[in-house]
Design a protein around this motif. Structure first.
Motif, PDB file in Angstrom:
ATOM      1  N   ASP A  13       0.828  -1.206   0.000  1.00 14.25           N
ATOM      2  CA  ASP A  13       0.000   0.000   0.000  1.00 14.25           C
ATOM      3  C   ASP A  13       0.865   1.260   0.000  1.00 14.25           C
ATOM      4  OD1 ASP A  13      -2.327  -1.419  -0.047  1.00 14.25           O
ATOM      5  OD2 ASP A  13      -2.928  -0.941   1.993  1.00 14.25           O
ATOM      6  N   ASP A  14       0.500   2.197  -0.863  1.00 16.44           N
ATOM      7  CA  ASP A  14       1.101   3.526  -0.955  1.00 16.44           C
ATOM      8  C   ASP A  14       2.579   3.524  -1.345  1.00 16.44           C
ATOM      9  OD1 ASP A  14      -1.345   4.768  -0.286  1.00 16.44           O
ATOM     10  OD2 ASP A  14      -0.954   4.403   1.826  1.00 16.44           O
ATOM     11  N   GLU A  15       3.058   2.432  -1.911  1.00 19.66           N
ATOM     12  CA  GLU A  15       4.438   2.366  -2.395  1.00 19.66           C
ATOM     13  C   GLU A  15       4.476   2.920  -3.824  1.00 19.66           C
ATOM     14  OE1 GLU A  15       7.934  -0.958  -3.176  1.00 19.66           O
ATOM     15  OE2 GLU A  15       5.918  -1.613  -2.623  1.00 19.66           O
ATOM     16  N   LEU A  28       3.917   6.919 -13.215  1.00 15.66           N
ATOM     17  CA  LEU A  28       4.270   6.733 -11.811  1.00 15.66           C
ATOM     18  C   LEU A  28       2.987   6.729 -11.005  1.00 15.66           C
ATOM     19  CD1 LEU A  28       6.514   6.588  -9.657  1.00 15.66           C
ATOM     20  CD2 LEU A  28       6.424   9.079  -9.554  1.00 15.66           C
ATOM     21  N   GLY A  29       2.846   5.764 -10.098  1.00 18.36           N
ATOM     22  CA  GLY A  29       1.630   5.701  -9.313  1.00 18.36           C
ATOM     23  C   GLY A  29       1.811   4.858  -8.071  1.00 18.36           C
ATOM     24  N   SER A  30       0.689   4.540  -7.434  1.00 22.15           N
ATOM     25  CA  SER A  30       0.700   3.717  -6.227  1.00 22.15           C
ATOM     26  C   SER A  30      -0.641   2.988  -6.120  1.00 22.15           C
ATOM     27  CB  SER A  30       0.945   4.575  -4.979  1.00 22.15           C
ATOM     28  OG  SER A  30      -0.116   5.485  -4.798  1.00 22.15           O
ATOM     29  N   PHE A  31      -0.689   2.018  -5.219  1.00 25.17           N
ATOM     30  CA  PHE A  31      -1.896   1.229  -4.993  1.00 25.17           C
ATOM     31  C   PHE A  31      -2.252   1.299  -3.516  1.00 25.17           C
ATOM     32  CE2 PHE A  31      -3.986  -2.731  -3.756  1.00 25.17           C
ATOM     33  CZ  PHE A  31      -5.041  -2.745  -4.644  1.00 25.17           C
ATOM     34  N   ASN A  32      -3.557   1.306  -3.211  1.00 20.32           N
ATOM     35  CA  ASN A  32      -4.010   1.270  -1.826  1.00 20.32           C
ATOM     36  C   ASN A  32      -5.285   0.442  -1.773  1.00 20.32           C
ATOM     37  OD1 ASN A  32      -5.414   1.890   0.648  1.00 20.32           O
ATOM     38  ND2 ASN A  32      -3.901   3.494   0.955  1.00 20.32           N
ATOM     39  N   TRP A  68       2.849  -3.686 -13.158  1.00 19.78           N
ATOM     40  CA  TRP A  68       3.565  -2.681 -12.371  1.00 19.78           C
ATOM     41  C   TRP A  68       5.000  -3.158 -12.173  1.00 19.78           C
ATOM     42  CZ3 TRP A  68       5.604  -3.794  -7.517  1.00 19.78           C
ATOM     43  CH2 TRP A  68       5.207  -4.990  -6.946  1.00 19.78           C
ATOM     44  N   MET A  69       5.875  -2.231 -11.734  1.00 21.48           N
ATOM     45  CA  MET A  69       7.278  -2.540 -11.547  1.00 21.48           C
ATOM     46  C   MET A  69       7.823  -1.660 -10.422  1.00 21.48           C
ATOM     47  SD  MET A  69      10.374  -1.850 -14.294  1.00 21.48           S
ATOM     48  CE  MET A  69       9.735  -2.969 -15.497  1.00 21.48           C
ATOM     49  N   PHE A  70       8.732  -2.231  -9.611  1.00 15.42           N
ATOM     50  CA  PHE A  70       9.394  -1.438  -8.580  1.00 15.42           C
ATOM     51  C   PHE A  70      10.197  -0.322  -9.253  1.00 15.42           C
ATOM     52  CE2 PHE A  70       8.983  -5.583  -6.451  1.00 15.42           C
ATOM     53  CZ  PHE A  70       8.328  -5.177  -5.304  1.00 15.42           C
ATOM     54  N   LEU A  71      10.372   0.794  -8.567  1.00 21.24           N
ATOM     55  CA  LEU A  71      11.205   1.876  -9.078  1.00 21.24           C
ATOM     56  C   LEU A  71      12.673   1.440  -9.049  1.00 21.24           C
ATOM     57  CD1 LEU A  71       9.620   5.004  -7.351  1.00 21.24           C
ATOM     58  CD2 LEU A  71       9.251   4.172  -9.675  1.00 21.24           C
TER      59      LEU A  71
END
Length: 77
Positions: A13-15, A28-32, A68-71
């Protein structure tokens, strides 16, 4: 670094992560998980859906990414 299918795994969450949607490309985004909801009219039509994903560009705010992918790590000097 590899793309991860949303159906296989979700980020924490929120990463902040890179997200991909065939319509909008890479963002660029995030999931919650607490942000998954929809509002339904009395006639049964859905007029607002939030998939839990937030994109940092308004034009892609409510998309549903497929991957999705890690930064990446920042450069070392």
């Amino acid at each position: 670094m590899n793309w991860i299918k949303v159906e296989d795994k979700l980020p924490e969450d929120d990463e902040d992560v890179l997200i991909f949607n065939p319509k909008d490309g890479i963002n660029l985004g995030s999931f919650n998980k607490d942000e998954i909801h929809s509002y339904i009219e009395s006639d049964g039509s859905i007029f607002y859906i939030h998939t839990g994903w937030d994109c940092y560009y308004d034009w892609a705010q409510y998309m549903s990414p497929t991957h999705w992918m890690f930064l990446p790590e920042p450069p070392k000097e």
